[in-house]
Write a protein that holds these residues in place. Structure first.
Motif, PDB file in Angstrom:
ATOM      1  N   LEU A  11       0.840  -1.197   0.000  1.00  0.00           N
ATOM      2  CA  LEU A  11       0.000   0.000   0.000  1.00  0.00           C
ATOM      3  C   LEU A  11       0.876   1.249   0.000  1.00  0.00           C
ATOM      4  O   LEU A  11       2.007   1.219   0.483  1.00  0.00           O
ATOM      5  N   PRO A  12       0.339   2.354  -0.506  1.00  0.00           N
ATOM      6  CA  PRO A  12       1.097   3.617  -0.457  1.00  0.00           C
ATOM      7  C   PRO A  12       1.315   4.054   0.989  1.00  0.00           C
ATOM      8  O   PRO A  12       0.450   3.850   1.842  1.00  0.00           O
ATOM      9  N   SER A  13       2.444   4.641   1.254  1.00  0.00           N
ATOM     10  CA  SER A  13       2.755   5.130   2.598  1.00  0.00           C
ATOM     11  C   SER A  13       2.006   6.448   2.810  1.00  0.00           C
ATOM     12  O   SER A  13       2.561   7.532   2.721  1.00  0.00           O
ATOM     13  N   ASN A  54       2.842   3.383  12.302  1.00  0.00           N
ATOM     14  CA  ASN A  54       4.271   3.627  12.533  1.00  0.00           C
ATOM     15  C   ASN A  54       5.016   3.751  11.216  1.00  0.00           C
ATOM     16  O   ASN A  54       5.867   4.628  11.046  1.00  0.00           O
ATOM     17  N   SER A  55       4.715   2.859  10.284  1.00  0.00           N
ATOM     18  CA  SER A  55       5.405   2.877   8.998  1.00  0.00           C
ATOM     19  C   SER A  55       5.147   4.182   8.252  1.00  0.00           C
ATOM     20  O   SER A  55       6.057   4.765   7.679  1.00  0.00           O
ATOM     21  N   VAL A  56       3.918   4.643   8.271  1.00  0.00           N
ATOM     22  CA  VAL A  56       3.574   5.893   7.575  1.00  0.00           C
ATOM     23  C   VAL A  56       4.195   7.095   8.285  1.00  0.00           C
ATOM     24  O   VAL A  56       4.788   7.966   7.645  1.00  0.00           O
ATOM     25  N   GLY A  61       8.669   9.965   4.877  1.00  0.00           N
ATOM     26  CA  GLY A  61       8.584  10.048   3.423  1.00  0.00           C
ATOM     27  C   GLY A  61       9.644   9.256   2.687  1.00  0.00           C
ATOM     28  O   GLY A  61       9.706   9.287   1.459  1.00  0.00           O
ATOM     29  N   GLN A  62      10.507   8.522   3.399  1.00  0.00           N
ATOM     30  CA  GLN A  62      11.583   7.776   2.746  1.00  0.00           C
ATOM     31  C   GLN A  62      11.171   6.362   2.361  1.00  0.00           C
ATOM     32  O   GLN A  62      11.971   5.621   1.800  1.00  0.00           O
ATOM     33  N   SER A  63       9.945   5.979   2.656  1.00  0.00           N
ATOM     34  CA  SER A  63       9.426   4.684   2.247  1.00  0.00           C
ATOM     35  C   SER A  63       8.111   4.953   1.513  1.00  0.00           C
ATOM     36  O   SER A  63       7.096   5.226   2.150  1.00  0.00           O
ATOM     37  N   PRO A  64       8.120   4.903   0.188  1.00  0.00           N
ATOM     38  CA  PRO A  64       6.905   5.252  -0.562  1.00  0.00           C
ATOM     39  C   PRO A  64       5.758   4.259  -0.366  1.00  0.00           C
ATOM     40  O   PRO A  64       4.604   4.594  -0.612  1.00  0.00           O
ATOM     41  N   THR A  65       6.063   3.058   0.102  1.00  0.00           N
ATOM     42  CA  THR A  65       5.043   2.045   0.332  1.00  0.00           C
ATOM     43  C   THR A  65       5.366   1.274   1.602  1.00  0.00           C
ATOM     44  O   THR A  65       6.478   1.356   2.133  1.00  0.00           O
ATOM     45  N   PHE A  66       4.376   0.518   2.072  1.00  0.00           N
ATOM     46  CA  PHE A  66       4.608  -0.482   3.098  1.00  0.00           C
ATOM     47  C   PHE A  66       3.849  -1.727   2.680  1.00  0.00           C
ATOM     48  O   PHE A  66       2.891  -1.656   1.908  1.00  0.00           O
ATOM     49  N   THR A  67       4.295  -2.867   3.167  1.00  0.00           N
ATOM     50  CA  THR A  67       3.686  -4.143   2.799  1.00  0.00           C
ATOM     51  C   THR A  67       3.216  -4.861   4.046  1.00  0.00           C
ATOM     52  O   THR A  67       3.929  -4.912   5.049  1.00  0.00           O
ATOM     53  N   LEU A  78       0.026 -17.886  13.327  1.00  0.00           N
ATOM     54  CA  LEU A  78      -0.210 -16.787  12.406  1.00  0.00           C
ATOM     55  C   LEU A  78       0.945 -15.804  12.537  1.00  0.00           C
ATOM     56  O   LEU A  78       1.248 -15.346  13.642  1.00  0.00           O
ATOM     57  N   CYS A  79       1.586 -15.506  11.420  1.00  0.00           N
ATOM     58  CA  CYS A  79       2.650 -14.504  11.397  1.00  0.00           C
ATOM     59  C   CYS A  79       2.155 -13.320  10.587  1.00  0.00           C
ATOM     60  O   CYS A  79       1.636 -13.490   9.478  1.00  0.00           O
ATOM     61  N   VAL A  80       2.308 -12.134  11.149  1.00  0.00           N
ATOM     62  CA  VAL A  80       1.902 -10.903  10.477  1.00  0.00           C
ATOM     63  C   VAL A  80       3.101  -9.972  10.500  1.00  0.00           C
ATOM     64  O   VAL A  80       3.696  -9.735  11.555  1.00  0.00           O
ATOM     65  N   GLY A  81       3.451  -9.454   9.331  1.00  0.00           N
ATOM     66  CA  GLY A  81       4.576  -8.539   9.242  1.00  0.00           C
ATOM     67  C   GLY A  81       4.209  -7.289   8.474  1.00  0.00           C
ATOM     68  O   GLY A  81       3.409  -7.329   7.545  1.00  0.00           O
ATOM     69  N   VAL A  82       4.793  -6.167   8.885  1.00  0.00           N
ATOM     70  CA  VAL A  82       4.670  -4.919   8.139  1.00  0.00           C
ATOM     71  C   VAL A  82       6.083  -4.475   7.801  1.00  0.00           C
ATOM     72  O   VAL A  82       6.927  -4.330   8.680  1.00  0.00           O
ATOM     73  N   THR A  83       6.311  -4.306   6.501  1.00  0.00           N
ATOM     74  CA  THR A  83       7.636  -3.979   5.977  1.00  0.00           C
ATOM     75  C   THR A  83       7.632  -2.584   5.373  1.00  0.00           C
ATOM     76  O   THR A  83       6.702  -2.221   4.657  1.00  0.00           O
ATOM     77  N   ASP A  84       8.675  -1.819   5.658  1.00  0.00           N
ATOM     78  CA  ASP A  84       8.899  -0.564   4.940  1.00  0.00           C
ATOM     79  C   ASP A  84      10.377  -0.475   4.589  1.00  0.00           C
ATOM     80  O   ASP A  84      11.181  -1.294   5.035  1.00  0.00           O
TER      81      ASP A  84
END
Length: 143
Positions: A11-13, A54-56, A61-67, A78-84
């Protein structure tokens, strides 16, 4: 159910993406057998909301997206991760710091621990990081 299931959304940051991340996680968890109003869905949705926020907010502004990544392993975990792509890892604030924000990681750690899970942060090959939570998985038996 399969031994291993995965789902991922990039998704867009942008602040509006936080609610999209919450909806995405809810949809995937329900697809994997949980009811939308299940306590686990609420907990994971809150954790993802905090991680996405947190990612946003903290990548400046140095991470245009997060996953958002979800993995269900053998109906057990269940594993859940947020990457930037920002290199700065989450910071733990000292207990003496009093402010209205900056408590997202405290919330995440507390919820994860309450569910018997664990939290970890791993670097990405691109120089960013993924904040992971791993929780025991259980789906109520339908009668």
């Amino acid at each position: 159910m399969a031994d291993h299931q995965e789902a991922s959304a990039t998704l867009p940051s942008d602040p509006v993406s936080v609610s999209a991340a919450r909806r995405y996680v809810t949809d995937v968890l329900c697809e994997w057998g949980l009811e939308p109003d299940a306590e686990t869905v609420d907990t994971v949705r809150l954790i993802v909301s905090e991680l996405a926020t947190n990612s946003v907010q903290h990548t400046f502004g140095q991470s245009p997206t997060f996953t958002v990544d979800l993995r269900l392993e053998r109906d057990e975990q269940l594993c859940v991760g947020v990457t930037d792509s920002h290199p700065r890892w989450p910071q733990r604030l000292p207990a003496a710091v009093r402010q209205d924000n900056g408590r997202g990681m405290v919330i995440i750690r507390t919820l994860t621990a309450e569910y018997g899970g664990r939290l970890s942060v791993t670097p990405t090959e691109e120089g960013g990081k993924t904040v992971w939570i791993a929780l025991p998985w259980s789906v109520p038996v339908q009668s």
